[in-house]
Design a protein around this motif. Structure first.
Motif, PDB file in Angstrom:
ATOM      1  N   ASP A 131     -11.195  -4.296 -26.920  1.00 35.20           N
ATOM      2  CA  ASP A 131     -12.176  -4.961 -27.787  1.00 35.20           C
ATOM      3  C   ASP A 131     -13.321  -4.003 -28.142  1.00 35.20           C
ATOM      4  O   ASP A 131     -13.889  -4.088 -29.236  1.00 35.20           O
ATOM      5  N   ASP A 136     -12.635 -10.402 -32.790  1.00 41.06           N
ATOM      6  CA  ASP A 136     -12.586 -10.678 -31.347  1.00 41.06           C
ATOM      7  C   ASP A 136     -13.860 -11.440 -30.962  1.00 41.06           C
ATOM      8  O   ASP A 136     -14.940 -11.127 -31.458  1.00 41.06           O
ATOM      9  N   ARG A 196      -4.524 -16.527 -34.624  1.00 43.36           N
ATOM     10  CA  ARG A 196      -4.082 -15.305 -35.312  1.00 43.36           C
ATOM     11  C   ARG A 196      -2.771 -15.661 -36.022  1.00 43.36           C
ATOM     12  O   ARG A 196      -2.168 -16.689 -35.742  1.00 43.36           O
TER      13      ARG A 196
END
Ligand code: AMP
Ligand code: MG
Length: 270
Positions: free
Chosen positions: A198, A68, A124
């Motif tokens: 996160d 992240d 991703r």
């Protein structure tokens, strides 16, 4: 510098997170030294994509992975900024929805692979299915190893049918992630980027690093090797990824198809 060689994880070689210094900036010290080069490459990528489209027999797939805040979105914005929007597809893979989850994990990925003539970008990818799933204990170590083999077979299939794959892991340090997450909390303009999740994932930093190391080692194949890009400095990250895409397209060397058999003589547009 040849980025394709410089940052490649050699197939068969074990990759460890400390093999890369996320702070590295190569031969450069300042953003101003590379920004012009990055923009020039972005413009050339556009021209090369156009020829790739004229040729209509091959495609390029850029796979972006990273922790992240490692800058996957920023990389797409900068590196693809000059490319004709009609010439590329960007797919951001999120937690699978109900339909996606009712298929095998490669189903949605194969569907998003770029058609001949196009550049595809995965923000991703199928690698989440051996990373987040592994860290959260949703698959066992044995299942992860089976998936590495499946992924290698799948990528080999894409390559065999005309797709060149560039896999990039954006390497940031734990400290840099801390700064970037804190900035998302401190700056109201960045609040939208902040996700409570996160912070939960950050606590598993070491498990993610281990999962990345294992996955990258197992899936850096001759057909589709990984490139580990130092990403603490955004300008250097953009420069290196632009260079990887640019070099790859030059190596593919797309050609406008031979039109010499066509005879346009005597045809008049009325
Ligand atoms: P973001 O990239 O910030 O929009 O977040 C996307 C989220 O989706 C991340 O937390 C990923 O870990 C998650 N995600 C993406 N693909 C998968 C997958 N195949 N399985 C589980 N979670 C995923
Ligand atoms: Mg996020």
């Amino acid at each position: 510098m040849n980025a394709r060689h410089r940052f490649r994880v050699k197939p068969g070689r074990r990759f460890r997170p400390h093999d890369v210094d996320p702070d590295e900036t190569g031969d450069y010290r300042h953003k101003s030294e590379v920004d012009e080069l990055t923009s020039a490459m972005a413009r050339e990528i556009d021209g090369l994509q156009q020829t790739l489209y004229a040729e209509r027999s091959r495609s390029l797939l850029l796979i972006l992975q990273g922790m992240d805040t490692s800058g996957k979105d920023g990389t797409v914005r900068h590196v693809m900024s000059g490319v004709n929007p009609q010439g590329c597809f960007v797919t951001s893979f999120k937690v699978p929805n109900a339909e996606e989850a009712s298929h095998d994990y490669l189903w949605r990925v194969h569907h998003a692979a770029p058609p001949k003539g196009y550049i595809g970008i995965f923000n991703r990818s199928h690698y989440e299915d051996v990373l987040v799933t592994r860290v959260h204990g949703l698959i066992t170590s044995k299942e992860a190893k089976e998936r590495y083999r499946e992924i290698n077979d799948f990528e080999r299939l894409l390559v065999k049918h005309g797709t060149t794959i560039v896999k990039v892991y954006l390497a940031i340090s734990k400290d840099e992630q801390k700064k970037r997450l804190q900035a998302r909390l401190d700056d109201p303009k960045k609040h939208w980027k902040f996700s409570e999740n996160d912070l939960t994932e950050r606590k598993k930093w070491n498990s993610y690093q281990a999962a990345y190391a294992e996955a990258i080692t197992a899936t850096s194949t001759p057909e589709a090797p990984w490139h580990v890009v130092p990403a603490n400095h955004k300008w250097y990250r953009n420069f290196v990824v632009a260079k990887l895409v640019h070099e790859t397209l030059l190596k593919m060397d797309p050609k406008i198809p031979d039109q010499s058999a066509k005879d346009f003589k005597g045809i008049r547009v009325r």
